[in-house]
Design a protein around this motif. Structure first.
Motif, PDB file in Angstrom:
ATOM      1  N   TYR A 133       0.813  -1.219   0.000  1.00 18.18           N
ATOM      2  CA  TYR A 133       0.000   0.000   0.000  1.00 18.18           C
ATOM      3  C   TYR A 133       0.848   1.270   0.000  1.00 18.18           C
TER       4      TYR A 133
ATOM      5  N   LEU B 250       2.494   2.716  -3.343  1.00 17.03           N
ATOM      6  CA  LEU B 250       1.680   3.150  -4.482  1.00 17.03           C
ATOM      7  C   LEU B 250       1.267   4.615  -4.384  1.00 17.03           C
TER       8      LEU B 250
ATOM      9  N   ARG C 125      -1.743   4.527  -9.211  1.00 19.87           N
ATOM     10  CA  ARG C 125      -1.874   3.091  -8.894  1.00 19.87           C
ATOM     11  C   ARG C 125      -0.682   2.280  -9.394  1.00 19.87           C
TER      12      ARG C 125
ATOM     13  N   ILE D 100       3.073  -2.375 -10.848  1.00 16.67           N
ATOM     14  CA  ILE D 100       1.705  -2.263 -10.350  1.00 16.67           C
ATOM     15  C   ILE D 100       1.449  -3.346  -9.308  1.00 16.67           C
TER      16      ILE D 100
END
Length: 248
Positions: A166, A169, A173, A210
Motif C-alpha cells: 500500500y 503506491l 496506482r 503495479i
C-alpha cells in the motif's frame, strides 16, 4: 492572457517527517519535493494533474540524474527550483536546482518525463501539452546533458524479492518514483546508510510496477559505486546507478 510561468521555486523545511536516521534530508523525500515543485509548475502552465486527468493522462518519470554536494539537516530549509524545456521525441526534459537557506546551490538534477495513458498504460505524445511547455533560454540547463541509460556493474549480486504494498503506491496506482530510492537505500542497509550518503545517482524507470507484480531486485557493489535494479522475470522495470560519499 497571463504569461506562462517558466519556473517555480518552493521551500521545504527539513522536519522529522522527511529526515533519515542521521537527521538529514532523506533521498526519497528529495524526490518527493522535486515532484511537488514540478507539479506546481505544471499546474500553472495548464498541464497539471487535474488538466491531464480530463484526457485520462498523467505525468510519469522516465530518467533522473541527481548530483548532491550535501543534504540539508533537520531544522534547515531547502529550496527547489524547477523549469521545463521543450519536448523531444515524446519525452519532456525538466531541470531542478536544489539550494540551501543561504541561496547556495547544493544539488543539480536533470530529468526526462513522459505522458502516460492511464487506460492503456502506454506513453503518448500529446500535442496540446507540447504547446504549453515554454522554452527557457534565460535559464541555462543546470547539467550539460540529459540523464543517461544505466548499465549494470559486473560484480556479484545480492538478490531480494519485493511485492508492492500500500505505501509504495501513488494515485496513478503504480509504485511511486520516490519509492524505488527507498528500496535501494534499504538494500544498501543501515550500516552503509549510517556512514555514507548518495553523492550522485541515476534512475532509469523502464516499466511501471503495479500491485501484484513480484519483483526480483539485484544489488551490486564495486567500492563506492552501487547498482540496484528490479526485474519481473527477465523484464527490467528500473535500474539505479550511483556513488556513495562518506558523511561529513
Amino acid at each position: 492572457m497571463s504569461q506562462p510561468v517558466h519556473s517555480v521555486c518552493q521551500a521545504f523545511p527539513i522536519k522529522t517527517t522527511n529526515m533519515d536516521l542521521c537527521s538529514t534530508w532523506k533521498p526519497s523525500s528529495l524526490l518527493e519535493a522535486m515532484q511537488e515543485t514540478a507539479s506546481t509548475n505544471c499546474d500553472l502552465l495548464g498541464c497539471g494533474r487535474k488538466d491531464l486527468l480530463k484526457q485520462n493522462n498523467a505525468w510519469v518519470a522516465l530518467r533522473m540524474e541527481i548530483f548532491m554536494d550535501r543534504y540539508p539537516a533537520l531544522g534547515e530549509t531547502a529550496s527547489v527550483l524547477t523549469y521545463p524545456k521543450p519536448p523531444r521525441h515524446g519525452m519532456y526534459p525538466r531541470y531542478f536546482v536544489i539550494s540551501d537557506e543561504h541561496g547556495e546551490a547544493i544539488g543539480k538534477v536533470s530529468s526526462l518525463w513522459a505522458l502516460l495513458d492511464l487506460e492503456t498504460r502506454k506513453s503518448i505524445s500529446f500535442s496540446p501539452v507540447n504547446a504549453l511547455i515554454p522554452d527557457t533560454p534565460e535559464l541555462a540547463p543546470c547539467l550539460p546533458k540529459l540523464p543517461p541509460l544505466v548499465a549494470p556493474l559486473s560484480s556479484a549480486s545480492v538478490v531480494s524479492e519485493f511485492l508492492p504494498v500500500y505505501t509504495d503506491l501513488d494515485a496513478n496506482r503504480h509504485v511511486n518514483n520516490a519509492r524505488y530510492l527507498d528500496w535501494c537505500c534499504n538494500a544498501l542497509g543501515i550500516e552503509t546508510m549510517s556512514q555514507y550518503e548518495l553523492a550522485h545517482f541515476v534512475i532509469n524507470y523502464e516499466k511501471e510496477i503495479i500491485p501484484g507484480q513480484r519483483i526480483r531486485t539485484e544489488l551490486r557493489r564495486e567500492g563506492s559505486t552501487f547498482y540496484f535494479a528490479g526485474f519481473e522475470g527477465d523484464i527490467l522495470h528500473f535500474a539505479i546507478l550511483g556513488d556513495l560519499r562518506l558523511r561529513g
